[in-house]
Motif scaffolding. Sequence first.
Motif, PDB file in Angstrom:
ATOM      1  N   MET A   1       0.841  -1.191   0.000  1.00 28.25           N
ATOM      2  CA  MET A   1       0.000   0.000   0.000  1.00 28.25           C
ATOM      3  C   MET A   1       0.877   1.243   0.000  1.00 28.25           C
ATOM      4  O   MET A   1       1.876   1.308   0.718  1.00 28.25           O
ATOM      5  N   SER A   2       0.506   2.229  -0.807  1.00 29.36           N
ATOM      6  CA  SER A   2       1.300   3.451  -0.902  1.00 29.36           C
ATOM      7  C   SER A   2       1.196   4.259   0.376  1.00 29.36           C
ATOM      8  O   SER A   2       0.212   4.186   1.108  1.00 29.36           O
ATOM      9  N   TYR A   3       2.236   5.045   0.616  1.00 29.17           N
ATOM     10  CA  TYR A   3       2.301   5.871   1.824  1.00 29.17           C
ATOM     11  C   TYR A   3       1.245   6.977   1.758  1.00 29.17           C
ATOM     12  O   TYR A   3       1.097   7.658   0.745  1.00 29.17           O
ATOM     13  N   ILE A   4       0.480   7.162   2.866  1.00 26.94           N
ATOM     14  CA  ILE A   4      -0.528   8.224   2.966  1.00 26.94           C
ATOM     15  C   ILE A   4      -0.071   9.201   4.035  1.00 26.94           C
ATOM     16  O   ILE A   4       0.012   8.845   5.218  1.00 26.94           O
ATOM     17  N   PRO A   5       0.284  10.421   3.657  1.00 20.25           N
ATOM     18  CA  PRO A   5       0.729  11.386   4.669  1.00 20.25           C
ATOM     19  C   PRO A   5      -0.416  11.765   5.604  1.00 20.25           C
ATOM     20  O   PRO A   5      -1.573  11.876   5.190  1.00 20.25           O
ATOM     21  N   LEU A   6      -0.092  11.947   6.902  1.00 26.59           N
ATOM     22  CA  LEU A   6      -1.126  12.316   7.871  1.00 26.59           C
ATOM     23  C   LEU A   6      -1.764  13.659   7.536  1.00 26.59           C
ATOM     24  O   LEU A   6      -2.916  13.915   7.897  1.00 26.59           O
ATOM     25  N   SER A   7      -1.004  14.507   6.830  1.00 28.83           N
ATOM     26  CA  SER A   7      -1.567  15.807   6.469  1.00 28.83           C
ATOM     27  C   SER A   7      -2.771  15.669   5.545  1.00 28.83           C
ATOM     28  O   SER A   7      -3.574  16.594   5.412  1.00 28.83           O
ATOM     29  N   GLY A   8      -2.911  14.505   4.908  1.00 25.37           N
ATOM     30  CA  GLY A   8      -4.059  14.291   4.035  1.00 25.37           C
ATOM     31  C   GLY A   8      -5.318  13.929   4.782  1.00 25.37           C
ATOM     32  O   GLY A   8      -6.410  13.937   4.209  1.00 25.37           O
ATOM     33  N   LEU A   9      -5.200  13.583   6.088  1.00 30.29           N
ATOM     34  CA  LEU A   9      -6.364  13.222   6.905  1.00 30.29           C
ATOM     35  C   LEU A   9      -6.868  14.441   7.667  1.00 30.29           C
ATOM     36  O   LEU A   9      -6.084  15.150   8.298  1.00 30.29           O
ATOM     37  N   SER A  10      -8.134  14.663   7.586  1.00 34.68           N
ATOM     38  CA  SER A  10      -8.742  15.816   8.253  1.00 34.68           C
ATOM     39  C   SER A  10      -9.746  15.331   9.289  1.00 34.68           C
ATOM     40  O   SER A  10     -10.577  14.453   9.008  1.00 34.68           O
ATOM     41  N   LEU A  11      -9.672  15.909  10.494  1.00 32.82           N
ATOM     42  CA  LEU A  11     -10.676  15.588  11.518  1.00 32.82           C
ATOM     43  C   LEU A  11     -12.069  15.927  11.026  1.00 32.82           C
ATOM     44  O   LEU A  11     -13.040  15.233  11.323  1.00 32.82           O
ATOM     45  N   LEU A  40     -20.431  17.880   1.683  1.00 34.86           N
ATOM     46  CA  LEU A  40     -20.130  16.721   2.525  1.00 34.86           C
ATOM     47  C   LEU A  40     -19.847  15.494   1.660  1.00 34.86           C
ATOM     48  O   LEU A  40     -18.885  14.753   1.906  1.00 34.86           O
ATOM     49  N   SER A  41     -20.673  15.284   0.638  1.00 33.46           N
ATOM     50  CA  SER A  41     -20.474  14.116  -0.225  1.00 33.46           C
ATOM     51  C   SER A  41     -19.116  14.168  -0.915  1.00 33.46           C
ATOM     52  O   SER A  41     -18.424  13.144  -1.034  1.00 33.46           O
ATOM     53  N   GLU A  42     -18.717  15.355  -1.352  1.00 30.85           N
ATOM     54  CA  GLU A  42     -17.436  15.506  -2.030  1.00 30.85           C
ATOM     55  C   GLU A  42     -16.280  15.188  -1.091  1.00 30.85           C
ATOM     56  O   GLU A  42     -15.315  14.506  -1.466  1.00 30.85           O
ATOM     57  N   GLU A  48     -12.374   8.703   0.712  1.00 33.29           N
ATOM     58  CA  GLU A  48     -12.350   7.344   0.171  1.00 33.29           C
ATOM     59  C   GLU A  48     -11.205   7.187  -0.831  1.00 33.29           C
ATOM     60  O   GLU A  48     -10.515   6.156  -0.841  1.00 33.29           O
ATOM     61  N   THR A  49     -10.991   8.200  -1.671  1.00 29.46           N
ATOM     62  CA  THR A  49      -9.893   8.144  -2.646  1.00 29.46           C
ATOM     63  C   THR A  49      -8.549   8.109  -1.938  1.00 29.46           C
ATOM     64  O   THR A  49      -7.652   7.341  -2.298  1.00 29.46           O
ATOM     65  N   LEU A  50      -8.410   8.933  -0.887  1.00 27.34           N
ATOM     66  CA  LEU A  50      -7.157   8.971  -0.136  1.00 27.34           C
ATOM     67  C   LEU A  50      -6.852   7.625   0.499  1.00 27.34           C
ATOM     68  O   LEU A  50      -5.713   7.135   0.462  1.00 27.34           O
ATOM     69  N   LEU A  51      -7.886   6.991   1.074  1.00 25.73           N
ATOM     70  CA  LEU A  51      -7.693   5.717   1.768  1.00 25.73           C
ATOM     71  C   LEU A  51      -7.678   4.537   0.804  1.00 25.73           C
ATOM     72  O   LEU A  51      -7.215   3.441   1.169  1.00 25.73           O
ATOM     73  N   GLY A  52      -8.190   4.738  -0.402  1.00 22.25           N
ATOM     74  CA  GLY A  52      -8.296   3.634  -1.336  1.00 22.25           C
ATOM     75  C   GLY A  52      -9.338   2.618  -0.934  1.00 22.25           C
ATOM     76  O   GLY A  52      -9.225   1.431  -1.246  1.00 22.25           O
ATOM     77  N   VAL A  53     -10.383   3.087  -0.245  1.00 24.56           N
ATOM     78  CA  VAL A  53     -11.424   2.201   0.281  1.00 24.56           C
ATOM     79  C   VAL A  53     -12.787   2.852   0.040  1.00 24.56           C
ATOM     80  O   VAL A  53     -12.943   4.067   0.250  1.00 24.56           O
ATOM     81  N   VAL A  54     -13.770   2.070  -0.373  1.00 24.95           N
ATOM     82  CA  VAL A  54     -15.151   2.550  -0.436  1.00 24.95           C
ATOM     83  C   VAL A  54     -15.754   2.379   0.961  1.00 24.95           C
ATOM     84  O   VAL A  54     -15.894   1.253   1.457  1.00 24.95           O
TER      85      VAL A  54
END
Length: 318
Positions: A1-11, A40-42, A48-54
């Motif tokens: 799995m590719s590296y996901i930077p924490l900065s891409g995750l938003s509370l 919200l949907s966007e 989902e795209t960031l995590l690679g999961v639906v």
Amino acid sequence: MSYIPLSGLSLRDIEYVVAVDDLRNFSRAAERCGVSQGGLSEQVRKLETLLGVVLFERTRRHVAPTPQGARLIALGREVLAAARAMIEAARVQAGPLEGMLRIGVIATLGPYYVPSLLPLLRHAYPQLRLQLTDSQTLPMLQMLRHDELDLVFAALPVSHDTLHCTPIFEEPFVAAFPAQHPLAAHQGLAMGELDGPDLLLLEEGHCLREQALALCGMPPHHDRQRLATSLEMLWHMIGAGEGYSLIPHLALRHRGEWEDLITTLPLSDARRTIGLVWRASDPREDAFREFAAFLRENTPDGCHPVTDPDQGGYGIQG
């Protein structure tokens, strides 16, 4: 799995996802979060795209987490809980009962208790700002667990391993009858005399419904053709002559115009215990217990402060 930077995750995005999971509806989740449904949907799609999961299975009539989505959403809840604990710890440093305090009050108590409570709080806690909510018990406890409320005034007992509570005061019940009802002429009443077909109840979800049934020794799922949507409507139904019911003492205030229509009779030892409930993880527990002690010292007229709050066993009595 590719590296996901924490900065891409938003509370914020995690909060959106949790709201969708709670409500199973994108429109209501957007309303709760104060954003547009499209926005919200966007954001959910971007996460989902960031995590690679639906995360959610979506149809026109159905929204539900996928199996992998459910696992990730559970982790998201833990992340939000940790963030809230951080904020609450900061609140303690600033003063545990200063700033905003979000309080929920059960609907059968709020309109009759809060008006006398607010002046007391304004004088004793001048730095406190209140955000008040009233609803049924279970929805407010859910809001409390999700950090949408800080405290809830509820009828005890309240049992949940993530919540703590302490009793404040005991509120007596009275029996309220149409003035011409045969039972209205009695000098004293036993609880067993109130289990007849004329007993009026609130609709499902109100704790006062379960309290009335328990006090009258009736099964918890007793069917009635006519149910009141609120305590005020219950009072109006009694005044109209439809039947009788149990009314909490504080709800008798300012009822002088009903004297010719409704007769109230005291009931020996029929009462409910009102208490404060908060999250077990909230670091302000000591402050909340001090707050409860202040409320006991200012118990409303006609009610009785709980003198030994650590004794336990408080609840509906009759």
